[in-house]
Write a protein that holds these residues in place. Structure first.
Motif, PDB file in Angstrom:
ATOM      1  N   ARG A 112       3.633 -36.418  22.682  1.00 38.96           N
ATOM      2  CA  ARG A 112       4.133 -37.785  22.426  1.00 38.96           C
ATOM      3  C   ARG A 112       5.457 -37.962  23.145  1.00 38.96           C
ATOM      4  N   PHE A 124       4.314 -30.697  20.924  1.00 34.64           N
ATOM      5  CA  PHE A 124       4.490 -30.000  19.651  1.00 34.64           C
ATOM      6  C   PHE A 124       3.114 -29.556  19.165  1.00 34.64           C
ATOM      7  N   GLY A 306       3.082 -30.415  11.109  1.00 34.62           N
ATOM      8  CA  GLY A 306       3.824 -30.076  12.324  1.00 34.62           C
ATOM      9  C   GLY A 306       4.309 -28.628  12.242  1.00 34.62           C
TER      10      GLY A 306
END
Ligand code: AMP
Length: 421
Positions: A112, A124, A306
């Motif tokens: 992103r 990520f 995440g």
């Protein structure tokens, strides 16, 4: 001139790979226990998939995608998340044909064009799960438990589960109108993003990060007061199961996703010690998504965690296990003949599944012993000219400092016993 990696990316260096392997192992363990099977989808997809699967009015699609034409003129996009790809694969490969509920997990890089800062990167990693084909609120609860138990299994404690329901296309339109009526007098005060959200996606005003918008949304009508009977019953059941299972949660009416295919349960897990980027897991139900991507109406729910944020949290709490890397045997060879023999023996040791190393620089005994220590060698096999002649090795146990002369044939059996102790 040196070329650095692109902004927002990070190298995972050999010293840190062990931490990632540890996380990946925990993920595989828990997914096996919960019956979720791994899926690996391509890193890039047709852009159209994300336009439909994430929504053209979302920040991710409007501002954050890495989109490029390939040499054949197709528009491709590096995946900014994995749900749309998992659903595409589910449809393309007819995974629904084998089972009424298909439970999948994935882990990998997402991309992103975000503003990089601690806990926020342009590349990520996420671990996520998707359960497709079942509307029962028990699945929502199972998914929430999986997220929480995964984080708990790593030792994280101060976890806060935020819970909401975003209704469905039946009850949401009336809520949207109420919300627009609430914000209409404040229109001029909202940030420019929220002004454009007002008409297209007013629910998103509720989770705007702008402090002024946040303040203006105090006292806004709550969607949970506007749910239809079906959504209300669903939400009640999710809450009662969570209570039954002793999972604390906070109702959070600002937790929203404004698009039509997001339905009912929405949740987020926060780990407050992380500060600004405290959201570690985000998930929810998306009963309209499969249809949006071209399949038959099929309910679904999932979450994504995440992994960089999880690692930051583990580091902060000193919960990362010390993973020791070592060599079973380090060959110290003195002279060319000894070097050749050592090399042969080293290959035999490696073929037996043990870790062996030697110094290729032909340095002094002292320098080679230093290397052996640096590599945390359990044993050192010393070979000089005498040893080569009488096919023997001086084997030193680095833990006990015990030293012994052995013949070549004894090496592997002795190491095999020695490394176990
Ligand atoms: P989302 O897919 O936006 O619901 O995000 C799910 C989770 O992915 C978040 O709770 C974060 O932990 C993580 N995440 C999202 N965006 C980023 C980013 N740019 N860098 C690092 N982690 C991210």
């Amino acid at each position: 001139m040196l070329i650095n990696g692109p902004r927002g990316t990070k190298d995972i260096l050999p010293d840190t790979v062990a931490q990632w392997l540890y996380l990946e192992e925990r993920i595989r363990d828990i997914c096996r226990c919960y019956g979720y099977r791994e899926i690996r989808t391509p890193i890039f997809e047709h852009t159209e998939l994300f336009l439909r699967g994430i929504g053209e009015t979302t920040d991710v699609v409007e501002k954050e995608m890495y989109t490029f034409p390939d040499r054949g003129g197709r528009s491709l996009t590096l995946r900014p998340e994995n749900t749309a790809s998992a659903v595409r694969s589910y449809l393309q490969n007819k995974l629904y044909a084998a089972e009424s509920i298909v439970k999948l997990f994935y882990m990998g890089s997402m991309f992103r064009y975000d503003r990089p800062q601690a806990g926020r990167y342009r590349e990520f990693h996420q671990f996520g799960v998707e359960a497709l084909g079942e509307i029962n609120p028990s699945v929502d609860v199972e998914i929430i438990l999986l997220a929480i138990e995964f984080l708990r299994s790593l030792g994280l404690e101060a976890l806060v589960l935020h819970l909401n329901s975003v209704g469905c296309p039946k009850c949401r339109p009336a809520y949207r109108e109420k919300l627009q009526a609430f914000f209409r007098p404040e229109m001029a005060e909202l940030c420019t993003d929220c002004q454009s959200r007002f008409a297209r996606n007013p629910l998103r005003i509720l989770d705007c990060k702008n402090e002024h918008c946040h303040a203006l949304s105090q006292g806004a009508p709550r969607i949970t007061d506007c749910l239809c009977d079906e959504c209300k019953a669903h939400f009640d059941k999710v809450q009662s199961y969570l209570k039954e299972l002793d999972v604390p949660f906070e109702l959070d009416s600002n937790l929203v996703r404004g698009l039509d295919y997001y339905t009912k349960t929405a949740f987020e897990v926060q780990y407050t010690p992380l500060g600004a980027q405290s959201a570690v897991a985000g998930g929810g139900r998306y009963d309209g998504l499969v249809e949006e991507i071209g399949g038959d109406a099929t309910p679904g729910i999932g979450f994504a965690i995440g992994l960089e944020r999880v690692l930051l949290a583990l580091e902060k709490q000193e919960l990362l296990p010390e993973i020791e890397e070592y060599v079973d045997v380090f060959f110290v060879a003195l002279g060319e003949a000894a070097e050749k023999t050592s090399f042969k023996l080293m290959q035999k040791v490696r073929a037996a599944g043990l870790a062996a190393a030697m110094d290729f620089a032909g340095r002094s005994l002292k320098a080679q012993m230093k290397q052996a220590n640096k590599k945390k060698s359990r044993f050192v096999a010393i070979l000089g000219e005498d040893e080569v002649k009488d096919t023997s090795i001086t084997l030193k146990n680095m833990k006990t400092s015990e030293q012994k002369k052995i013949v070549f044939e004894e090496l592997i059996p002795m190491l095999s016993v020695g490394v176990k102790n």
